[in-house]
Design a protein around this motif. Structure first.
Motif, PDB file in Angstrom:
ATOM      1  N   PHE A  16      48.903  37.239  57.506  1.00  0.00           N
ATOM      2  CA  PHE A  16      47.604  37.437  57.190  1.00  0.00           C
ATOM      3  C   PHE A  16      46.697  38.032  58.254  1.00  0.00           C
ATOM      4  O   PHE A  16      45.930  39.039  58.083  1.00  0.00           O
ATOM      5  N   ALA A  17      46.914  37.484  59.539  1.00  0.00           N
ATOM      6  CA  ALA A  17      45.959  38.054  60.389  1.00  0.00           C
ATOM      7  C   ALA A  17      45.923  39.468  60.961  1.00  0.00           C
ATOM      8  O   ALA A  17      45.279  40.301  60.872  1.00  0.00           O
ATOM      9  N   ALA A  18      47.482  39.892  60.939  1.00  0.00           N
ATOM     10  CA  ALA A  18      47.708  41.120  61.253  1.00  0.00           C
ATOM     11  C   ALA A  18      47.206  42.180  60.070  1.00  0.00           C
ATOM     12  O   ALA A  18      46.836  43.272  60.236  1.00  0.00           O
ATOM     13  N   PHE A  19      47.407  41.405  58.700  1.00  0.00           N
ATOM     14  CA  PHE A  19      46.854  42.513  57.513  1.00  0.00           C
ATOM     15  C   PHE A  19      45.379  42.590  57.839  1.00  0.00           C
ATOM     16  O   PHE A  19      44.946  43.536  57.304  1.00  0.00           O
ATOM     17  N   VAL A  20      44.695  41.552  57.918  1.00  0.00           N
ATOM     18  CA  VAL A  20      43.087  41.435  58.090  1.00  0.00           C
ATOM     19  C   VAL A  20      43.010  42.576  59.245  1.00  0.00           C
ATOM     20  O   VAL A  20      42.059  43.747  59.199  1.00  0.00           O
ATOM     21  N   ASP A  21      43.670  42.688  60.374  1.00  0.00           N
ATOM     22  CA  ASP A  21      43.245  43.542  61.415  1.00  0.00           C
ATOM     23  C   ASP A  21      43.613  45.005  61.047  1.00  0.00           C
ATOM     24  O   ASP A  21      43.007  46.093  61.546  1.00  0.00           O
ATOM     25  N   ALA A  22      44.627  45.476  60.169  1.00  0.00           N
ATOM     26  CA  ALA A  22      44.941  46.631  59.935  1.00  0.00           C
ATOM     27  C   ALA A  22      44.295  47.113  58.774  1.00  0.00           C
ATOM     28  O   ALA A  22      43.824  48.198  58.652  1.00  0.00           O
ATOM     29  N   GLU A  23      43.817  46.207  57.732  1.00  0.00           N
ATOM     30  CA  GLU A  23      43.410  46.687  56.471  1.00  0.00           C
ATOM     31  C   GLU A  23      41.877  46.534  56.305  1.00  0.00           C
ATOM     32  O   GLU A  23      41.318  47.072  55.428  1.00  0.00           O
ATOM     33  N   MET A  24      41.354  45.496  56.864  1.00  0.00           N
ATOM     34  CA  MET A  24      39.871  44.965  56.725  1.00  0.00           C
ATOM     35  C   MET A  24      38.979  45.185  57.681  1.00  0.00           C
ATOM     36  O   MET A  24      37.814  45.960  57.635  1.00  0.00           O
ATOM     37  N   VAL A  25      39.398  44.976  59.022  1.00  0.00           N
ATOM     38  CA  VAL A  25      38.488  44.965  60.263  1.00  0.00           C
ATOM     39  C   VAL A  25      38.059  46.665  60.373  1.00  0.00           C
ATOM     40  O   VAL A  25      36.900  46.631  60.690  1.00  0.00           O
ATOM     41  N   ARG A  39      38.200  48.831  46.194  1.00  0.00           N
ATOM     42  CA  ARG A  39      38.975  48.254  45.227  1.00  0.00           C
ATOM     43  C   ARG A  39      40.493  48.056  45.568  1.00  0.00           C
ATOM     44  O   ARG A  39      41.166  47.039  45.196  1.00  0.00           O
ATOM     45  N   GLU A  40      41.029  49.202  46.409  1.00  0.00           N
ATOM     46  CA  GLU A  40      42.239  49.052  46.772  1.00  0.00           C
ATOM     47  C   GLU A  40      42.838  48.128  47.501  1.00  0.00           C
ATOM     48  O   GLU A  40      44.127  47.619  47.902  1.00  0.00           O
ATOM     49  N   LEU A  41      41.795  47.265  48.252  1.00  0.00           N
ATOM     50  CA  LEU A  41      42.161  46.044  49.055  1.00  0.00           C
ATOM     51  C   LEU A  41      42.935  45.152  48.348  1.00  0.00           C
ATOM     52  O   LEU A  41      43.847  44.343  48.806  1.00  0.00           O
ATOM     53  N   TYR A  42      42.471  44.827  47.080  1.00  0.00           N
ATOM     54  CA  TYR A  42      43.289  43.942  46.210  1.00  0.00           C
ATOM     55  C   TYR A  42      44.563  44.040  45.892  1.00  0.00           C
ATOM     56  O   TYR A  42      45.640  43.296  46.117  1.00  0.00           O
ATOM     57  N   THR A  43      44.826  45.459  45.704  1.00  0.00           N
ATOM     58  CA  THR A  43      46.367  45.632  45.389  1.00  0.00           C
ATOM     59  C   THR A  43      47.088  45.761  46.706  1.00  0.00           C
ATOM     60  O   THR A  43      48.330  45.194  46.850  1.00  0.00           O
ATOM     61  N   ALA A  44      46.472  46.211  47.945  1.00  0.00           N
ATOM     62  CA  ALA A  44      47.190  46.134  49.087  1.00  0.00           C
ATOM     63  C   ALA A  44      47.620  44.424  49.650  1.00  0.00           C
ATOM     64  O   ALA A  44      48.488  44.270  50.034  1.00  0.00           O
ATOM     65  N   ALA A  45      46.498  43.651  49.312  1.00  0.00           N
ATOM     66  CA  ALA A  45      46.669  42.252  49.431  1.00  0.00           C
ATOM     67  C   ALA A  45      47.830  41.767  48.676  1.00  0.00           C
ATOM     68  O   ALA A  45      48.639  41.097  49.029  1.00  0.00           O
ATOM     69  N   ILE A  82      34.161  38.364  58.669  1.00  0.00           N
ATOM     70  CA  ILE A  82      34.440  39.193  57.433  1.00  0.00           C
ATOM     71  C   ILE A  82      34.106  38.198  56.347  1.00  0.00           C
ATOM     72  O   ILE A  82      34.713  37.526  55.589  1.00  0.00           O
ATOM     73  N   ASN A  83      32.647  38.058  55.934  1.00  0.00           N
ATOM     74  CA  ASN A  83      32.265  37.145  55.305  1.00  0.00           C
ATOM     75  C   ASN A  83      31.920  37.714  53.676  1.00  0.00           C
ATOM     76  O   ASN A  83      32.364  37.207  52.756  1.00  0.00           O
ATOM     77  N   GLY A  84      31.390  38.941  53.514  1.00  0.00           N
ATOM     78  CA  GLY A  84      31.100  39.607  52.201  1.00  0.00           C
ATOM     79  C   GLY A  84      32.459  39.808  51.586  1.00  0.00           C
ATOM     80  O   GLY A  84      32.913  39.378  50.515  1.00  0.00           O
ATOM     81  N   ALA A  85      33.215  40.708  52.179  1.00  0.00           N
ATOM     82  CA  ALA A  85      34.765  41.030  51.478  1.00  0.00           C
ATOM     83  C   ALA A  85      35.633  39.942  51.246  1.00  0.00           C
ATOM     84  O   ALA A  85      36.268  39.812  50.354  1.00  0.00           O
ATOM     85  N   GLY A  86      35.399  38.775  52.183  1.00  0.00           N
ATOM     86  CA  GLY A  86      35.941  37.665  52.303  1.00  0.00           C
ATOM     87  C   GLY A  86      35.806  36.885  50.991  1.00  0.00           C
ATOM     88  O   GLY A  86      36.709  36.234  50.444  1.00  0.00           O
ATOM     89  N   LEU A  87      34.238  37.010  50.994  1.00  0.00           N
ATOM     90  CA  LEU A  87      34.067  36.176  49.456  1.00  0.00           C
ATOM     91  C   LEU A  87      34.544  36.906  48.300  1.00  0.00           C
ATOM     92  O   LEU A  87      35.129  35.993  47.390  1.00  0.00           O
ATOM     93  N   GLY A  88      34.817  38.142  48.127  1.00  0.00           N
ATOM     94  CA  GLY A  88      35.395  38.672  47.114  1.00  0.00           C
ATOM     95  C   GLY A  88      37.023  38.178  47.067  1.00  0.00           C
ATOM     96  O   GLY A  88      37.227  37.784  45.854  1.00  0.00           O
ATOM     97  N   LEU A  89      37.755  38.032  48.190  1.00  0.00           N
ATOM     98  CA  LEU A  89      39.036  37.681  48.158  1.00  0.00           C
ATOM     99  C   LEU A  89      39.190  36.263  47.461  1.00  0.00           C
ATOM    100  O   LEU A  89      39.992  35.763  46.673  1.00  0.00           O
TER     101      LEU A  89
END
Length: 381
Positions: A16-25, A39-45, A82-89
């Motif tokens: 998950f850390a690798a995913f966050v560093d690649a797709e969110m940070v 919106r696509e972040l949800y499907t990537a996750a 990552i608080n805002g987008a983190g709240l969405g997830l």
């Protein structure tokens, strides 16, 4: 340092850390500026199994009721600010999805759970109204039965995932004379006639968590979208409150730990009066106090997490976790920001946004005052 994770959990953390560093940070600042995450972040996750963890395997989910995986997601997001987008997830995973898992009929499960698990169907829950905050008994949104449909009218506000959501669990009144016993959960789907989204609200923090006003004008919701039984919304909402509040508390402690780590790194490098800020007695005392509070809080959160997994976490313990975790988050970010001086007020360092993001956590999910009321009832019983 938490000791409740095994090798499987740590492998999940690495993934998950690798995913966050690649797709969110790399995208997070853009999301914050836009006031909404992609919106696509949800499907990537979803492709990596980071949403729908508890959805049964036959519906495409992880089939795990071990909340330690959810806690790892919260910790890794908080570590990176990552608080805002983190709240969405976390809202999708920890707060809304459990209602679908618990109360869907077989037909509804076949219809909705695969999309929830894949991230193709983003969820939200609509409780708060313009004139009603914590007092759910004061909800004015109504749904009147008309044959095989409910006619829904009303408005909601402060709804996280309000723009991105495809499925909105709406708390409404189906029997005005029955008070709390007349409240029902209806699932409103994207594109239903009469369902309108208002503006994406401009907040002081957690900006990338899209938060919207929702309007329902004679929305004809099929009776097949009734979640659970009519009139049992209050009972259903209570079912997941412990997990919701623990989730917020866990994130709070993780955010406090992140603030501490950022500050330790900063004060070792920043100089004033010919020496590092870390060498000042006040700096040492502040960091010692924050570090102690985080260290003392972590075992309690771990204990609550294990109790949640066992099904023994009480409402009072969940309220304690939420109260202490979020109050600590606010204290820690405030005290750590002070050590950054003027730079703490700038967005170039994560402590400033984290300070703004923290402020709402003692409000949503039940205010600190409500948590104290719940705890006091347990103390005085």
């Amino acid at each position: 340092m938490s000791t409740i994770y095994d090798e499987t959990h740590e492998l999940f953390r690495e993934s998950f850390a690798a995913f966050v560093d690649a797709e969110m940070v790399p995208k997070y600042h853009d999301w914050e500026a836009a006031g909404i995450m992609d919106r696509e972040l949800y499907t990537a996750a979803g492709k990596h199994g980071f949403v729908g963890l508890a959805v049964p395997e036959q519906h495409g989910g992880g089939g795990s009721d071990d909340f330690r995986f959810n806690a790892i997601i919260a910790e890794e997001l908080a570590k990176r600010g990552i608080n805002g987008a983190g709240l969405g997830l976390t809202l999708h995973n920890d707060i809304v999805t459990p209602y679908f898992i618990e109360y869907c009929t077989d037909e509804q499960a076949d219809r909705w759970l695969p999309g929830i698990a894949s991230g193709e169907l983003v969820t939200a829950i609509a409780m708060t109204e313009p004139g009603t905050g914590s007092d759910l008994a004061g909800i004015k949104t109504t749904a009147v039965r008309d044959g095989d449909e409910f006619v829904l009218n009303g408005a909601k506000t402060f709804i996280t995932n309000g723009i991105n959501s495809d499925l909105v669990v709406v708390v409404c009144t189906t029997d005005p004379d029955a008070a709390r016993g007349g409240m029902t959960l209806l699932v409103v789907e994207r594109g239903m006639d009469g369902f309108e989204r208002g503006r994406n609200l401009d907040k002081i923090g957690q900006k990338s968590a899209d938060t919207a006003e929702l309007f329902f004008s004679d929305v004809r919701v099929p009776a097949a979208n009734l979640l659970g039984e009519e009139g049992k919304a209050m009972e259903y909402l209570a079912f997941n409150l412990a997990q919701e509040r623990l989730s917020i508390g866990i994130f709070g402690v993780a955010a406090a730990k992140a603030a501490l780590d950022w500050t330790v790194e900063y004060v070792k490098e920043r100089t004033a009066f010919g020496t590092t800020i870390a060498s000042f007695q006040n700096t040492k005392f502040v960091l010692a106090e924050v570090a102690t509070e985080v260290a003392v809080a972590q075992p309690f959160m771990d204990q609550c997490l294990l109790k949640l997994n066992e099904g023994t976490l009480t409402p009072a313990e969940a309220a304690m976790a939420k109260l202490h975790g979020t109050e600590l988050q606010n204290r820690a970010t405030d005290r750590c920001l002070q050590l950054f001086g003027g730079y703490g007020f700038m967005t170039e360092y994560p402590i400033g946004p984290a300070y703004a993001d923290a402020r709402v956590t003692t409000i949503y999910g039940g205010t600190s005052e409500i948590m104290k009321t719940i705890i006091s009832k347990d103390v005085l019983k």
